[in-house]
Design an enzyme around this catalytic site. Sequence first.
Site, PDB file in Angstrom:
ATOM      1  N   ASP A  67     -35.033  24.008   2.624  1.00  0.00           N
ATOM      2  CA  ASP A  67     -34.823  22.603   2.269  1.00  0.00           C
ATOM      3  C   ASP A  67     -35.695  21.692   3.128  1.00  0.00           C
ATOM      4  O   ASP A  67     -36.359  20.783   2.619  1.00  0.00           O
ATOM      5  CB  ASP A  67     -33.348  22.242   2.420  1.00  0.00           C
ATOM      6  CG  ASP A  67     -33.070  20.810   2.021  1.00  0.00           C
ATOM      7  OD1 ASP A  67     -33.514  20.390   0.937  1.00  0.00           O
ATOM      8  OD2 ASP A  67     -32.399  20.102   2.791  1.00  0.00           O
ATOM      9  N   ASP A  86     -28.955  20.263  -3.612  1.00  0.00           N
ATOM     10  CA  ASP A  86     -28.952  21.605  -3.039  1.00  0.00           C
ATOM     11  C   ASP A  86     -27.987  21.729  -1.865  1.00  0.00           C
ATOM     12  O   ASP A  86     -27.160  22.636  -1.814  1.00  0.00           O
ATOM     13  CB  ASP A  86     -30.355  22.068  -2.658  1.00  0.00           C
ATOM     14  CG  ASP A  86     -31.084  21.085  -1.753  1.00  0.00           C
ATOM     15  OD1 ASP A  86     -30.519  20.019  -1.427  1.00  0.00           O
ATOM     16  OD2 ASP A  86     -32.226  21.380  -1.366  1.00  0.00           O
ATOM     17  N   ASP A 132     -38.795  19.440   1.805  1.00  0.00           N
ATOM     18  CA  ASP A 132     -38.743  17.996   2.071  1.00  0.00           C
ATOM     19  C   ASP A 132     -40.064  17.486   2.634  1.00  0.00           C
ATOM     20  O   ASP A 132     -40.523  16.403   2.284  1.00  0.00           O
ATOM     21  CB  ASP A 132     -37.612  17.647   3.043  1.00  0.00           C
ATOM     22  CG  ASP A 132     -36.245  17.678   2.402  1.00  0.00           C
ATOM     23  OD1 ASP A 132     -36.147  17.801   1.166  1.00  0.00           O
ATOM     24  OD2 ASP A 132     -35.250  17.582   3.162  1.00  0.00           O
ATOM     25  N   ASP A 185     -32.981  16.557  -4.727  1.00  0.00           N
ATOM     26  CA  ASP A 185     -33.111  16.857  -3.305  1.00  0.00           C
ATOM     27  C   ASP A 185     -31.765  16.767  -2.592  1.00  0.00           C
ATOM     28  O   ASP A 185     -31.562  17.409  -1.565  1.00  0.00           O
ATOM     29  CB  ASP A 185     -34.122  15.890  -2.675  1.00  0.00           C
ATOM     30  CG  ASP A 185     -34.367  16.192  -1.223  1.00  0.00           C
ATOM     31  OD1 ASP A 185     -34.593  17.371  -0.898  1.00  0.00           O
ATOM     32  OD2 ASP A 185     -34.305  15.266  -0.404  1.00  0.00           O
TER      33      ASP A 185
END
Length: 196
Positions: A82, A64, A86, A61
């Site tokens: 993203d 990226d 999340d 996580d």
Amino acid sequence: MLSFFKPNIDKITQRLVSPLAGIDPNTLTLIGIVPSLLFFVSVINHLYWLSLIFYLGNVFDLLDGAVAKRFHKVTPFGGFLDSTIDRISDFLIITAFGFAGLVNWPIVLSLLLFSYLVSYARSRAELASRATQVFAVGLIERTERLAIIFFSLLAYLIFPQLNIANFNIIELIFLILIILSVITFLQRINAAYKRL
């Protein structure tokens, strides 16, 4: 902000970024959901030690965004993707404890709500400022919350019988996270009120 986790995480991330120059950051974002899904499945099946191993995969996580910044591949869609992934990951991680019967659902849902509100408040304030300001203010961010959740499960495995006021160790830590998240949410509302 509880930034004592950040320096170590940044060092680890930087070491992992260089070999990933040719990989699209959005691909890394999508891969990043896999450890959370594996964590969810292993927790609800009461495979807690295995869950901790899968949880460590959440380092994807962090990769990226680091890859996107380092190799000049930052895009508005990448940020959107993203943030969306999340939220899915947060859902899988936090609700796993409820589905496994480790944490009472009112506590799980409260932590999930305030985790989302912390993120939403920042996103909405930055949107309202037309991206001219950053609202990463407050006691706790997602990185710290994820690290604390990891340690809550580890603490439960070490002290499974620990019970204070009818709360197990994970529930106690989740209650602390809820309080920190509520404070962070209020700090972000205050920052938005003063700066917008």
